[in-house]
Design an enzyme around this catalytic site. Structure first.
Site, PDB file in Angstrom:
ATOM      1  CD1 TRP A  62      39.820  41.833  36.376  1.00  0.00           C
ATOM      2  CD2 TRP A  62      40.981  42.466  38.177  1.00  0.00           C
ATOM      3  NE1 TRP A  62      39.164  42.898  36.936  1.00  0.00           N
ATOM      4  CE2 TRP A  62      39.853  43.319  38.051  1.00  0.00           C
ATOM      5  CE3 TRP A  62      41.864  42.686  39.239  1.00  0.00           C
ATOM      6  CZ2 TRP A  62      39.591  44.354  38.943  1.00  0.00           C
ATOM      7  CZ3 TRP A  62      41.599  43.715  40.139  1.00  0.00           C
ATOM      8  CH2 TRP A  62      40.479  44.533  39.982  1.00  0.00           C
ATOM      9  CG  ASP A  63      44.481  33.971  37.028  1.00  0.00           C
ATOM     10  OD1 ASP A  63      45.307  33.818  37.944  1.00  0.00           O
ATOM     11  OD2 ASP A  63      44.394  33.199  36.054  1.00  0.00           O
ATOM     12  CG  MET A  64      45.720  40.718  36.608  1.00  0.00           C
ATOM     13  SD  MET A  64      46.279  40.267  34.943  1.00  0.00           S
ATOM     14  CE  MET A  64      44.891  40.805  33.941  1.00  0.00           C
TER      15      MET A  64
END
Length: 781
Positions: free
Chosen positions: A460-462
């Site tokens: 999630w591009d966290m």
């Protein structure tokens, strides 16, 4: 004539609501829109027939709308108003005498009374809802606890030597001249314009994110094109300017053009030769967009020869795989520690699986010689790499700011992910270990002391986006050296910085399953005791200015995949909430070591991601030619179509508030207050200052005087808050977006505390660009 116009409007809205409502019903949504759409069509038919019964039917529409709205959202004004505003407005139109006179059948009766009563009740309920603040948690900081003695700092009280003031990254100033009592007297002391503006050949994300430094009597800052400027701290007059004359990278390969700050070395241990070399005893270190690290004299701005070479620079492309101009450079200031300059770098996000390395390197601060390198793709080999060898391609990088504890000899590095962010099937075991994590490295050797991961198998591009804040906390009566780490997903982890062990409970929760074919999801995900993860979205959370765009968002909500936080990306399309913009981003949080509390700006913006199967490794599927290939993921099985979850008119599909300020007791993990923050003045087509709580990017600072300063919201204001209660006490209008973190310092000349705000705008948020550096202070006596 007016009656026919009204009937036509009611008919058109009714048809749209009935048709859209029927679609919504078939996919499991609310019955309301279909029912009200039919009732509006019936009202229109009666109006065309000039029957006064139309008014009674419309009274039913208002009554059912009010009951349904209250059942879904209670007395939340910003959710009630869009549900009923258009409905009640159209009802008021039908009550006009000109329309009522056209209704020949039953004209002599009191057909209009039910409509008038229902509209009046709806307006009264709305008025009461406007007086409430259901999203605010109004609390107050507890009595001051006995904070552990603060470690002796080598930063004088009135100065700001690093991005977070000190290498501990607290964003805390021990100055107390400006207080909640006198902050309303703050005025502009000086304004400086850098002259560095966004150009036609620059990427969209050409942004001012800089936090200036202040050493003795000089303010130091950098611009998006990496020009370094020294200003007189009292007057704002320019002392010197250094232009590195960066090689303009290819716009197709450049995602960001920014400089969050320069680094300072006092040179206390440096022996210098006589003459010109003495000017380089105190140095600034500047990373540039063409991947150089330059040493400058803090007194003159001249390059310091001997650092790397005669030009005073190091080539950060050395030993890197997949060299492409503009695809790698350091956006954040390096860390100065134990005679080393430690630097990470930003690697292009989601362009391909053949990007460069995310290696962290430590160079001798005098000579620029490589001392160690820590590559998360090859983490056990930290000795300087051989001249003809290459670092691991596509390894997770650290694009944000690191922190440093001199007493422990550890540097704390916030880690990102290996591209592509949304597909992780091909990641190695080492990459999995260090992605979306905080890594403690031994300054002397680069070896890993500990690692704490905030997301498992991140899809999630966290990235861990912010500098960890180091603070000694009094927990259960004992002093503990702690690390405070905010994350994009809204969790704030408080760890023992000696070991990485959580100081407050971290739970492991089952996570949604079912990744795209070829990938997998982690069975569980961690969550912190301090968390600003928002409530799970529901159909009732969908929002819009009118029932029409609300209906659109409800349909999209049911069409997209959403099972709460960590719903995996899908070919169907997935809602990611919080989105990769982050609940917290690089602005981080501010920590008060005396009050033992945290002040922060959580932001809530939902995103969507749809995985597009790739047939080849070259075709653009989700980006336009002539710009960066965002989210194409060349070489991976899928491109990722991403963006904010918006209605047809470009507003968020989920209800406000979209931004808050919060205070947290770091000794108990309890939220002390939470207040809606910011207005839509600069986001709405008409500049109306409705306090809806808006997103922002940039961070806060705290001062010992009991204030927090913040300018990051997407309306153009700098604001001061009472740090004990969260109450907004002062604000001033900015000439452009203020998406940077302020700072504060003391001037010996006028004996005043200054607060500096940078207003240069931010490309990805669409705020107005500018080049203003603004200093505020109390009036001189």
């Amino acid at each position: 004539m007016l009656g026919k116009v009204a009937a036509s409007c009611v008919l058109l809205v009714g048809i749209v609501l009935a048709a859209g409502g029927a679609w919504l019903l078939t996919i499991g949504g609310s019955w309301y829109y279909f029912l009200v759409g039919l009732a509006m069509v019936a009202t229109a038919v009666l109006l065309f027939s000039r029957q006064a019964a139309a008014l009674v039917v419309y009274a039913f529409i208002i009554a059912i709308t009010l009951a349904w709205s209250l059942g879904e959202v209670g007395l939340d004004w910003w959710q009630l108003a869009p549900r009923g505003g258009l409905i009640v407005l159209m009802g008021a139109l039908l009550l006009l005498p000109q329309i009522r006179r056209d209704l020949s059948v039953g004209r002599s009766g009191y057909w209009h009374v039910p409509l008038a009563v229902s509209a009046l009740v709806a307006v009264m309920v709305a008025g009461y809802a406007m007086s409430r603040s259901p999203h605010d948690l109004l609390g107050e900081a507890r009595n001051a606890v006995a904070a552990p003695p603060a470690p002796q700092s080598d930063v004088p009280n009135g100065e700001w030597h690093a991005y977070g003031c000190t290498h501990e990254g607290q964003r805390y100033s021990p100055l107390d001249q400006i207080t909640p009592v006198n902050v309303k007297l703050l005025k502009k002391a000086w304004v400086y314009n850098t002259g560095d503006l966004r150009g036609a050949g620059d990427p969209e994300e050409t942004t001012y994110e800089v936090t200036p430094l202040m050493i003795r009597d000089t303010v130091y800052l950098c611009t998006p094109h990496h020009v370094v400027i020294a200003l007189d701290a009292e007057t704002g007059a320019e002392k010197w300017r250094f232009d590195p004359e960066i090689k303009q990278p290819d716009k197709n390969d450049t995602q960001h053009l920014t400089c969050r700050g320069v680094s300072y070395d006092s040179g206390a241990a440096r022996e210098t030769a006589a003459g010109a070399a003495d000017d380089c005893r105190e140095r600034l270190f500047l990373p540039t967009t063409d991947a150089r690290l330059i040493a400058l004299s803090a007194s003159t701005g001249a390059v310091c020869p001997g650092f790397g070479g005669s030009d005073g620079s190091i080539d950060l492309w050395a030993n890197m795989p997949n060299v492409k101009s503009g695809s790698y450079y350091s956006t954040s200031p390096p860390v100065v520690a134990q005679g080393l300059i430690i630097v990470g770098g930003a690697v292009n996000d989601n362009v391909s699986v053949k990007e460069t390395s995310g290696v962290i390197r430590a160079f001798n601060i005098d000579t620029g010689a490589l001392v160690w390198n820590w590559d998360s793709g090859n983490p056990r080999e930290t000795a300087p790499i051989a001249a003809n060898a290459l670092y691991t391609r596509n390894s997770p990088n650290s694009w944000s700011v690191a922190s440093y504890d001199a007493s422990l000899g550890l540097v704390y590095v916030p880690m990102g992910n290996a591209p592509p962010d949304q597909f992780g099937a091909n990641r190695s075991k080492d990459v999995e270990t260090y992605s979306a994590a905080i890594v403690a490295l031994r300054v002397a050797t680069g070896d890993v002391a500990w690692v704490f991961q905030t997301v498992h198998h991140d899809l999630w591009d966290m990235d861990v986006p912010a500098q960890p804040s180091l603070v000694d906390l009094n927990i259960n009566g004992a002093p503990v050296p702690a690390l405070v780490a905010p994350t994009k997903q809204g969790d704030i982890y408080v760890l023992d910085r000696r070991s990485g062990q959580p100081l407050f409970p971290v739970t492991s929760n089952p996570a949604p399953q079912g990744a795209v074919p070829g990938d997998f999801t982690a069975p569980t995900q961690p969550s912190s005791a301090i968390s600003f993860n928002p409530p799970r979205l529901t159909e009732a959370s969908m929002w819009g200015l009118t029932p029409l765009d609300q209906l659109y968002c409800r349909v999209q909500f049911h069409r997209l995949r959403y099972e709460g936080r960590y719903t995996p990306p899908s070919t169907q399309g997935t809602i990611v909430y919080p989105g990769n913009f982050g609940t917290f981003n690089w602005g981080g949080v501010a920590v008060d070591p005396e009050r033992q509390l945290l002040f922060a700006m959580p932001v809530y913006v939902a995103f969507t991601v749809k995985m597009i199967p790739r047939q080849n490794d070259t075709e653009r599927l989700v980006s336009k030619p002539g710009g960066p290939a965002f989210n194409e993921n060349f070489g991976a099985p899928y491109a990722a179509k991403m963006g904010p979850f918006l209605s047809l008119i470009g507003l968020p599909c989920h209800a406000p508030p979209w931004g808050y300020i919060v205070g947290v007791d770091l000794t108990t993990a309890k939220t002390l207050y939470q207040r809606v923050n910011g207005t839509v003045r600069d986001l709405a087509p008409v500049p109306m200052p409705f306090k809806m709580g808006v997103p922002g990017i940039g961070g806060p600072i705290i001062t010992r005087g009991g204030l927090a300063f913040l300018s990051g919201t997407l309306d153009y204001f700098v604001r001061a808050y009472d740090v004990d209660t969260g109450e907004m006490l002062w604000e001033d209008r900015l000439p452009a977006g203020g998406q940077a973190t302020p700072m504060s310092y003391w001037s010996e000349i006028s004996q005043r505390q200054f607060v500096i705000v940078v207003a240069g705008g931010h490309g990805s948020t669409g705020t107005k660009a500018g080049d203003s550096i603004i200093a505020y202070a109390l009036p001189m006596n």
